[in-house]
Design a protein around this motif. Structure first.
Motif, PDB file in Angstrom:
ATOM      1  N   VAL A 114      63.994  18.312  39.693  1.00 35.51           N
ATOM      2  CA  VAL A 114      63.980  19.780  39.568  1.00 35.51           C
ATOM      3  C   VAL A 114      62.918  20.255  38.579  1.00 35.51           C
ATOM      4  CG1 VAL A 114      65.320  21.786  38.853  1.00 35.51           C
ATOM      5  CG2 VAL A 114      66.367  20.042  40.312  1.00 35.51           C
ATOM      6  N   PRO A 115      62.827  19.688  37.344  1.00 31.37           N
ATOM      7  CA  PRO A 115      61.755  20.128  36.439  1.00 31.37           C
ATOM      8  C   PRO A 115      60.356  19.861  36.992  1.00 31.37           C
ATOM      9  CG  PRO A 115      63.451  18.954  35.218  1.00 31.37           C
ATOM     10  CD  PRO A 115      63.747  18.755  36.670  1.00 31.37           C
ATOM     11  N   LEU A 116      60.172  18.724  37.665  1.00 32.12           N
ATOM     12  CA  LEU A 116      58.867  18.428  38.245  1.00 32.12           C
ATOM     13  C   LEU A 116      58.505  19.452  39.318  1.00 32.12           C
ATOM     14  CD1 LEU A 116      58.925  14.530  38.610  1.00 32.12           C
ATOM     15  CD2 LEU A 116      57.493  15.882  37.073  1.00 32.12           C
ATOM     16  N   PHE A 117      59.470  19.806  40.151  1.00 28.00           N
ATOM     17  CA  PHE A 117      59.221  20.775  41.214  1.00 28.00           C
ATOM     18  C   PHE A 117      58.870  22.144  40.628  1.00 28.00           C
ATOM     19  CE2 PHE A 117      60.564  23.808  44.497  1.00 28.00           C
ATOM     20  CZ  PHE A 117      59.867  23.318  45.591  1.00 28.00           C
ATOM     21  N   LEU A 118      59.601  22.566  39.604  1.00 28.65           N
ATOM     22  CA  LEU A 118      59.330  23.857  38.972  1.00 28.65           C
ATOM     23  C   LEU A 118      57.975  23.849  38.277  1.00 28.65           C
ATOM     24  CD1 LEU A 118      62.846  24.672  37.455  1.00 28.65           C
ATOM     25  CD2 LEU A 118      61.819  25.578  39.552  1.00 28.65           C
ATOM     26  N   ALA A 119      57.620  22.731  37.656  1.00 29.57           N
ATOM     27  CA  ALA A 119      56.306  22.632  37.014  1.00 29.57           C
ATOM     28  C   ALA A 119      55.187  22.724  38.047  1.00 29.57           C
ATOM     29  CB  ALA A 119      56.196  21.320  36.233  1.00 29.57           C
ATOM     30  N   VAL A 162      53.578  23.633  48.382  1.00 33.01           N
ATOM     31  CA  VAL A 162      52.700  22.456  48.377  1.00 33.01           C
ATOM     32  C   VAL A 162      52.578  21.881  46.969  1.00 33.01           C
ATOM     33  CG1 VAL A 162      50.296  21.725  48.630  1.00 33.01           C
ATOM     34  CG2 VAL A 162      51.386  23.036  50.444  1.00 33.01           C
ATOM     35  N   PHE A 163      52.372  22.751  45.985  1.00 36.03           N
ATOM     36  CA  PHE A 163      52.245  22.280  44.605  1.00 36.03           C
ATOM     37  C   PHE A 163      53.569  21.709  44.109  1.00 36.03           C
ATOM     38  CE2 PHE A 163      48.275  24.472  44.658  1.00 36.03           C
ATOM     39  CZ  PHE A 163      47.532  23.970  43.608  1.00 36.03           C
ATOM     40  N   GLY A 164      54.685  22.320  44.500  1.00 38.97           N
ATOM     41  CA  GLY A 164      55.981  21.813  44.070  1.00 38.97           C
ATOM     42  C   GLY A 164      56.280  20.437  44.641  1.00 38.97           C
ATOM     43  N   ILE A 165      55.984  20.256  45.928  1.00 37.83           N
ATOM     44  CA  ILE A 165      56.220  18.952  46.560  1.00 37.83           C
ATOM     45  C   ILE A 165      55.284  17.895  45.994  1.00 37.83           C
ATOM     46  CG2 ILE A 165      56.074  17.700  48.754  1.00 37.83           C
ATOM     47  CD1 ILE A 165      57.033  20.233  50.139  1.00 37.83           C
ATOM     48  N   ALA A 166      54.027  18.277  45.739  1.00 39.08           N
ATOM     49  CA  ALA A 166      53.060  17.317  45.197  1.00 39.08           C
ATOM     50  C   ALA A 166      53.502  16.792  43.837  1.00 39.08           C
ATOM     51  CB  ALA A 166      51.685  17.970  45.083  1.00 39.08           C
ATOM     52  N   ALA A 167      54.214  17.601  43.071  1.00 39.86           N
ATOM     53  CA  ALA A 167      54.675  17.170  41.752  1.00 39.86           C
ATOM     54  C   ALA A 167      55.779  16.127  41.827  1.00 39.86           C
ATOM     55  CB  ALA A 167      55.159  18.379  40.947  1.00 39.86           C
ATOM     56  N   GLU A 168      56.336  15.902  43.023  1.00 43.19           N
ATOM     57  CA  GLU A 168      57.419  14.927  43.180  1.00 43.19           C
ATOM     58  C   GLU A 168      56.903  13.511  43.425  1.00 43.19           C
ATOM     59  OE1 GLU A 168      60.561  15.693  42.818  1.00 43.19           O
ATOM     60  OE2 GLU A 168      60.247  17.847  42.596  1.00 43.19           O
ATOM     61  N   ILE A 169      55.592  13.305  43.387  1.00 46.42           N
ATOM     62  CA  ILE A 169      55.021  11.986  43.678  1.00 46.42           C
ATOM     63  C   ILE A 169      55.602  10.888  42.782  1.00 46.42           C
ATOM     64  CG2 ILE A 169      52.894  10.639  43.394  1.00 46.42           C
ATOM     65  CD1 ILE A 169      51.402  12.688  44.847  1.00 46.42           C
ATOM     66  N   THR A 213      39.844  24.593  42.306  1.00 49.88           N
ATOM     67  CA  THR A 213      41.239  24.705  42.754  1.00 49.88           C
ATOM     68  C   THR A 213      41.771  23.351  43.212  1.00 49.88           C
ATOM     69  OG1 THR A 213      40.764  26.958  43.485  1.00 49.88           O
ATOM     70  CG2 THR A 213      42.792  25.960  44.279  1.00 49.88           C
ATOM     71  N   MET A 214      40.926  22.569  43.884  1.00 49.23           N
ATOM     72  CA  MET A 214      41.329  21.239  44.316  1.00 49.23           C
ATOM     73  C   MET A 214      41.660  20.353  43.118  1.00 49.23           C
ATOM     74  SD  MET A 214      39.133  18.373  46.387  1.00 49.23           S
ATOM     75  CE  MET A 214      38.124  18.073  44.934  1.00 49.23           C
ATOM     76  N   LEU A 215      40.850  20.450  42.053  1.00 46.75           N
ATOM     77  CA  LEU A 215      41.090  19.635  40.865  1.00 46.75           C
ATOM     78  C   LEU A 215      42.390  20.025  40.167  1.00 46.75           C
ATOM     79  CD1 LEU A 215      37.497  19.430  39.342  1.00 46.75           C
ATOM     80  CD2 LEU A 215      38.743  17.646  40.564  1.00 46.75           C
ATOM     81  N   PHE A 216      42.747  21.316  40.227  1.00 51.16           N
ATOM     82  CA  PHE A 216      44.002  21.764  39.627  1.00 51.16           C
ATOM     83  C   PHE A 216      45.197  21.067  40.254  1.00 51.16           C
ATOM     84  CE2 PHE A 216      41.984  25.677  37.847  1.00 51.16           C
ATOM     85  CZ  PHE A 216      42.456  25.523  36.555  1.00 51.16           C
ATOM     86  N   LEU A 217      45.089  20.687  41.515  1.00 60.21           N
ATOM     87  CA  LEU A 217      46.172  19.973  42.188  1.00 60.21           C
ATOM     88  C   LEU A 217      45.990  18.471  42.091  1.00 60.21           C
ATOM     89  CD1 LEU A 217      48.691  19.918  43.976  1.00 60.21           C
ATOM     90  CD2 LEU A 217      47.200  20.154  45.972  1.00 60.21           C
ATOM     91  N   ALA A 218      44.748  17.981  42.236  1.00 55.49           N
ATOM     92  CA  ALA A 218      44.505  16.544  42.315  1.00 55.49           C
ATOM     93  C   ALA A 218      44.708  15.853  40.966  1.00 55.49           C
ATOM     94  CB  ALA A 218      43.092  16.279  42.836  1.00 55.49           C
TER      95      ALA A 218
END
Length: 257
Positions: A114-119, A162-169, A213-218
């Motif tokens: 949950v914290p990772l998803f919110l972050a 997308v950003f929330g799911i990516a944080a669950e890696i 923007t890509m780097l903000f996610l990658a």
């Protein structure tokens, strides 16, 4: 029949909580919509001065479109506000079938996920203005950019998701390692290809085409992957020590002549 009655009771409680959350979302529509609209206004602020472009969010589709949009946004807010209740109801229905160790891991994964998803959602919200600025920046000068209100909401929700799911890696990697599907050595060997895959995913998933923007996610995804690799290495080391202790206890004693 007892399980079906229990399921009906859990679904009823979850549905009522979502309905109550939707009513709250309908009542607080204006301040919440201002929060969602803020990235758009920030993103086009520089375009309005640097380019002769008039960018606006409009309602299109018919007389009932505004009502449908407000109801849709209220429902999304209701799902978010009621998430502790309906997630709790799901857990209460599932947990009796789990063993004690499985329950412990379920609580741990939930408390971490949950914290990772919110972050991840928060990072996505910070990236939105830049993505909107780049995308609308492709509009030729002296041409108006009119964005449908419904399309804008879908764009924002998709980006945040997308950003929330990516944080669950790291959570997924640690879980796979815990189940014995992958080891720390395998993660280390696959690290170069995984990093390349992360950047490809970030390039496809981000709303804009600019590298910033890509780097903000990658970059956060790469850092989280490296952290999960360290956790997997510690887990494998602990597992190896446990196996060695078991082998030491099972050693044969020497035979006397």
């Amino acid at each position: 029949m007892e399980h079906l009655r229990e399921l009906r009771r859990r679904l009823t409680i979850a549905t009522l909580s979502i309905l109550l959350g939707t009513i709250v979302g309908w009542y607080f529509f204006d301040p919440i919509f201002d929060i969602l609209k803020e990235p758009y206004e920030t993103g086009i602020a520089s375009l309005l001065t640097s380019k002769d472009v008039d960018a606006k969010i409009v309602i299109s589709g018919g007389i009932g479109t505004a009502f449908s949009f407000r109801l849709k946004l209220a429902l999304v807010i209701g799902l978010i506000l009621a998430s502790p209740v309906w997630i709790n109801q799901i857990w209460r229905f599932v947990l009796p079938a789990l063993h004690r160790s499985e329950k412990r891991w379920a609580y741990l994964l939930t408390a971490t996920g949950v914290p990772l998803f919110l972050a991840g959602i928060y990072v996505g919200y910070l990236v939105l203005p830049k993505g909107i600025e780049v995308l609308i920046g492709f509009v030729p000068s002296s041409i108006d950019s009119l964005t449908s209100l419904s399309d804008y909401l879908n764009f924002v929700l998709r980006t945040l998701l997308v950003f929330g799911i990516a944080a669950e890696i790291p959570l997924v990697v640690v879980m796979l390692n815990r189940l014995g599907i992958v080891s720390a050595a395998q993660l280390a060997r696959a690290r170069p290809w995984t990093i390349i895959g992360i950047f490809v995913f970030a390039a496809i998933a981000t709303p804009s085409t600019d590298p910033l923007t890509m780097l903000f996610l990658a970059i956060p995804m790469v850092i989280l992957y490296l952290l999960s690799e360290i956790i997997a290495k510690l887990t494998d080391r602990r597992r190896g020590k446990a196996k060695r202790r078991e082998l030491a206890d099972d050693e044969l004693s020497s035979l006397d002549d």
